[in-house]
Design a protein around this motif. Structure first.
Motif, PDB file in Angstrom:
ATOM      1  N   LYS A 133      19.398 -15.533   6.754  1.00  0.00           N
ATOM      2  CA  LYS A 133      19.463 -15.185   5.333  1.00  0.00           C
ATOM      3  C   LYS A 133      18.689 -13.911   4.902  1.00  0.00           C
ATOM      4  O   LYS A 133      17.580 -14.034   4.900  1.00  0.00           O
ATOM      5  N   LYS A 134      19.523 -13.031   4.243  1.00  0.00           N
ATOM      6  CA  LYS A 134      18.938 -11.746   3.845  1.00  0.00           C
ATOM      7  C   LYS A 134      18.289 -11.985   2.535  1.00  0.00           C
ATOM      8  O   LYS A 134      17.796 -10.778   1.981  1.00  0.00           O
ATOM      9  N   GLN A 135      18.249 -13.103   1.836  1.00  0.00           N
ATOM     10  CA  GLN A 135      17.660 -13.313   0.626  1.00  0.00           C
ATOM     11  C   GLN A 135      16.197 -13.986   0.770  1.00  0.00           C
ATOM     12  O   GLN A 135      15.619 -13.987   0.064  1.00  0.00           O
ATOM     13  N   SER A 136      15.849 -14.324   2.102  1.00  0.00           N
ATOM     14  CA  SER A 136      14.499 -14.868   2.362  1.00  0.00           C
ATOM     15  C   SER A 136      13.463 -13.905   2.254  1.00  0.00           C
ATOM     16  O   SER A 136      13.564 -12.659   2.249  1.00  0.00           O
ATOM     17  N   SER A 137      12.203 -14.282   2.435  1.00  0.00           N
ATOM     18  CA  SER A 137      10.961 -13.487   2.311  1.00  0.00           C
ATOM     19  C   SER A 137      11.075 -12.765   3.453  1.00  0.00           C
ATOM     20  O   SER A 137      11.353 -12.871   4.643  1.00  0.00           O
ATOM     21  N   LYS A 138      10.280 -11.563   3.364  1.00  0.00           N
ATOM     22  CA  LYS A 138       9.894 -10.457   4.608  1.00  0.00           C
ATOM     23  C   LYS A 138       8.719 -10.458   4.827  1.00  0.00           C
ATOM     24  O   LYS A 138       7.750 -10.861   4.148  1.00  0.00           O
ATOM     25  N   LYS A 139       8.555 -10.070   6.117  1.00  0.00           N
ATOM     26  CA  LYS A 139       7.227  -9.820   6.843  1.00  0.00           C
ATOM     27  C   LYS A 139       6.996  -8.408   7.209  1.00  0.00           C
ATOM     28  O   LYS A 139       7.995  -7.970   8.033  1.00  0.00           O
ATOM     29  N   SER A 140       6.058  -7.566   6.780  1.00  0.00           N
ATOM     30  CA  SER A 140       5.963  -6.392   7.475  1.00  0.00           C
ATOM     31  C   SER A 140       5.128  -6.169   8.776  1.00  0.00           C
ATOM     32  O   SER A 140       3.996  -6.715   8.925  1.00  0.00           O
ATOM     33  N   PHE A 141       5.797  -5.166   9.474  1.00  0.00           N
ATOM     34  CA  PHE A 141       5.031  -5.016  10.715  1.00  0.00           C
ATOM     35  C   PHE A 141       4.865  -3.170  10.733  1.00  0.00           C
ATOM     36  O   PHE A 141       5.814  -2.722  10.453  1.00  0.00           O
ATOM     37  N   PHE A 142       3.786  -2.743  11.009  1.00  0.00           N
ATOM     38  CA  PHE A 142       3.568  -1.255  10.929  1.00  0.00           C
ATOM     39  C   PHE A 142       3.076  -0.608  12.257  1.00  0.00           C
ATOM     40  O   PHE A 142       2.499  -1.268  13.127  1.00  0.00           O
ATOM     41  N   ASN A 143       3.541   0.502  12.554  1.00  0.00           N
ATOM     42  CA  ASN A 143       3.348   1.359  13.712  1.00  0.00           C
ATOM     43  C   ASN A 143       2.033   2.057  13.482  1.00  0.00           C
ATOM     44  O   ASN A 143       1.640   2.399  12.435  1.00  0.00           O
ATOM     45  N   PRO A 144       1.117   2.113  14.353  1.00  0.00           N
ATOM     46  CA  PRO A 144      -0.123   2.728  14.100  1.00  0.00           C
ATOM     47  C   PRO A 144      -0.134   4.361  13.795  1.00  0.00           C
ATOM     48  O   PRO A 144      -0.925   4.662  13.186  1.00  0.00           O
ATOM     49  N   ASN A 145       0.989   4.905  13.808  1.00  0.00           N
ATOM     50  CA  ASN A 145       1.049   6.196  13.479  1.00  0.00           C
ATOM     51  C   ASN A 145       0.833   6.055  11.871  1.00  0.00           C
ATOM     52  O   ASN A 145       0.693   7.422  11.434  1.00  0.00           O
ATOM     53  N   ALA A 146       1.228   5.149  11.059  1.00  0.00           N
ATOM     54  CA  ALA A 146       0.902   5.091   9.710  1.00  0.00           C
ATOM     55  C   ALA A 146      -0.233   5.438   9.114  1.00  0.00           C
ATOM     56  O   ALA A 146      -0.575   5.963   8.268  1.00  0.00           O
ATOM     57  N   ILE A 147      -1.544   5.230  10.322  1.00  0.00           N
ATOM     58  CA  ILE A 147      -2.759   5.684   9.676  1.00  0.00           C
ATOM     59  C   ILE A 147      -2.950   7.091   9.638  1.00  0.00           C
ATOM     60  O   ILE A 147      -3.682   7.317   8.674  1.00  0.00           O
ATOM     61  N   LYS A 148      -2.255   7.657  10.326  1.00  0.00           N
ATOM     62  CA  LYS A 148      -2.282   9.055   9.892  1.00  0.00           C
ATOM     63  C   LYS A 148      -1.751   9.644   8.610  1.00  0.00           C
ATOM     64  O   LYS A 148      -2.380  10.790   8.138  1.00  0.00           O
ATOM     65  N   ILE A 149      -1.236   8.849   8.038  1.00  0.00           N
ATOM     66  CA  ILE A 149      -0.590   9.286   6.764  1.00  0.00           C
ATOM     67  C   ILE A 149      -1.658   9.159   5.853  1.00  0.00           C
ATOM     68  O   ILE A 149      -2.107   9.812   4.822  1.00  0.00           O
ATOM     69  N   PHE A 150      -2.523   7.935   5.950  1.00  0.00           N
ATOM     70  CA  PHE A 150      -3.857   7.679   5.342  1.00  0.00           C
ATOM     71  C   PHE A 150      -4.802   8.735   5.434  1.00  0.00           C
ATOM     72  O   PHE A 150      -5.643   8.964   4.565  1.00  0.00           O
ATOM     73  N   ASP A 151      -4.935   9.251   6.793  1.00  0.00           N
ATOM     74  CA  ASP A 151      -5.946  10.051   7.244  1.00  0.00           C
ATOM     75  C   ASP A 151      -5.805  11.448   6.312  1.00  0.00           C
ATOM     76  O   ASP A 151      -6.692  12.060   5.968  1.00  0.00           O
ATOM     77  N   GLU A 152      -4.463  11.770   5.580  1.00  0.00           N
ATOM     78  CA  GLU A 152      -4.420  13.020   4.752  1.00  0.00           C
ATOM     79  C   GLU A 152      -4.929  12.795   3.365  1.00  0.00           C
ATOM     80  O   GLU A 152      -5.200  13.555   2.742  1.00  0.00           O
ATOM     81  N   GLU A 153      -5.217  11.447   3.223  1.00  0.00           N
ATOM     82  CA  GLU A 153      -5.428  11.098   1.609  1.00  0.00           C
ATOM     83  C   GLU A 153      -6.933  10.448   1.533  1.00  0.00           C
ATOM     84  O   GLU A 153      -7.532  10.501   0.458  1.00  0.00           O
ATOM     85  N   TYR A 154      -7.587  10.071   2.592  1.00  0.00           N
ATOM     86  CA  TYR A 154      -8.976   9.529   2.479  1.00  0.00           C
ATOM     87  C   TYR A 154      -9.954  10.180   3.376  1.00  0.00           C
ATOM     88  O   TYR A 154      -9.543  11.084   4.256  1.00  0.00           O
ATOM     89  N   THR A 155     -11.372   9.879   3.177  1.00  0.00           N
ATOM     90  CA  THR A 155     -12.287  10.447   3.939  1.00  0.00           C
ATOM     91  C   THR A 155     -12.598   9.678   5.142  1.00  0.00           C
ATOM     92  O   THR A 155     -13.302   8.342   4.640  1.00  0.00           O
ATOM     93  N   LYS A 156     -12.915   9.933   6.207  1.00  0.00           N
ATOM     94  CA  LYS A 156     -13.414   9.248   7.291  1.00  0.00           C
ATOM     95  C   LYS A 156     -14.814   9.012   7.045  1.00  0.00           C
ATOM     96  O   LYS A 156     -15.510   9.830   6.765  1.00  0.00           O
ATOM     97  N   LYS A 157     -15.351   8.021   7.713  1.00  0.00           N
ATOM     98  CA  LYS A 157     -16.772   7.516   7.636  1.00  0.00           C
ATOM     99  C   LYS A 157     -17.528   8.486   8.757  1.00  0.00           C
ATOM    100  O   LYS A 157     -16.924   9.004   9.599  1.00  0.00           O
TER     101      LYS A 157
END
Length: 335
Positions: free
Chosen positions: A301-325
């Protein structure tokens, strides 16, 4: 973080050994190195939960009084050189299994115990038995998969630069030969395979991030397909090898759920907030099919709810916008 780095190195050595087809004793060596990787990773997790205190890993025993009776106090067990002895892998997984968040479950522990069985029975294996090789491969694949998931969830460690989410396997296309060889299995091999079958059959069927074994099936389809991979079979015509990924299964590499990703980002950055800026970045991440896979809860059923799964490479996108501790025991200084 030193324990995590050493653990990761042990895992890489295990996989490299397994992938070297000419390597002798490779399945058994893989089990020994992979167990070492798991032990170091579990110890790092125990230390992390204890605020980075090495003493959380020290093995202790009840002291004895001068008259020989047990005391209420405990003492650290020492090695021959006088260094503190650390707790074993079984004690570690029991501790981690008891943590309220991101613990290891029965399936993950059973896979580690299977590696221990392989290590302990190594002297009885001359790995030419087809069914034995198949079972060792299935357990080994699951061990690497479980390890990658655990390191990502517990420490935010990625393997994107190495691509070791799976182990290349040699497999026998002649099933009749597999069955014929299997009938000649030695007594020790038969006992091992029977034990693994009983263990796997008794495991819970609940949904889990971890797996006891991973089964890989290939279907050879004799039809022309420009996108198929050519495969040559002895005694047969060339066939196109088509690998089908079922749509209700999450593709390999998408190991982070939304709450796992958020936890990593909070621990990684000093200025992280789930505000408008964050949601804008997350929107771009979700739109990138290389970084986010969305699965319908009901694939039919394509109208049902979705669940998202992320590749760890997504972290690199956030590295460009935030400051590491700043560097801590479990977070190295940003390079």
């Amino acid at each position: 973080m030193q324990l995590v780095h050493k653990s990761r190195a042990a895992c890489l050595s295990a996989v490299e050994t397994y992938n070297r087809a000419s390597a002798m004793y490779r399945e058994e060596t893989f089990a020994i190195l992979m167990l070492n990787a798991w032990e170091l990773l579990l110890k790092a997790r125990v230390m992390k939960e204890a605020g980075g205190k090495p003493s959380a890993l020290y093995a202790k025993r009840v002291r004895k009084k001068k008259d020989g009776t047990p005391s209420k106090r405990k003492e650290i067990i020492r090695t021959r050189s006088g260094s503190p002895m650390t707790i074993g892998i079984d004690k570690c997984w029991k501790l981690v299994a008891g943590y309220p968040n991101d613990s290891i479950d029965t399936l993950g522990i059973a896979n580690i115990e299977a590696l221990m069985e392989i290590r302990d029975n190594a002297t009885h294996f001359v790995v030419t038995d087809a069914l034995l090789r198949k079972k060792l491969s299935e357990i080994s694949l699951a061990a690497v998969r479980n390890y990658v998931i655990a390191t990502q969830q517990w420490f935010g460690v990625t393997f994107s630069d190495l691509n070791i989410a799976s182990i290349p396997l040699s497999f026998d296309l002649d099933q009749k030969e597999v069955e014929a060889v299997a009938k000649k299995s030695s007594t020790m091999v038969s006992k091992f395979l029977s034990h693994m079958q009983k263990v796997e059959g008794a495991l819970p069927k609940d949904e889990s991030n971890f797996a006891f074994s991973v089964r890989v099936d290939f279907d050879l389809i004799k039809k022309k397909d420009e996108n198929a991979v050519k495969a040559s079979m002895v005694g047969s015509n060339d066939a196109d090898l088509t690998v089908v990924v079922e749509q209700d299964n999450v593709p390999p590499g998408f190991t982070l759920r939304y709450h796992h990703l958020i936890k990593i980002l909070k621990e990684r950055y000093s200025n992280f907030k789930q505000n408008k800026k964050f949601h804008t970045i997350m929107s771009s991440v979700k739109s990138d099919r290389k970084l986010c896979y969305e699965r319908y809860l009901d694939p039919s059923k394509k109208q049902s709810s979705k669940k998202s799964f992320f590749n760890p490479n997504a972290i690199k996108i956030f590295d460009e916008e935030y400051t590491k501790k700043n560097a801590t025991l479990f977070e190295p200084e940003p390079s």
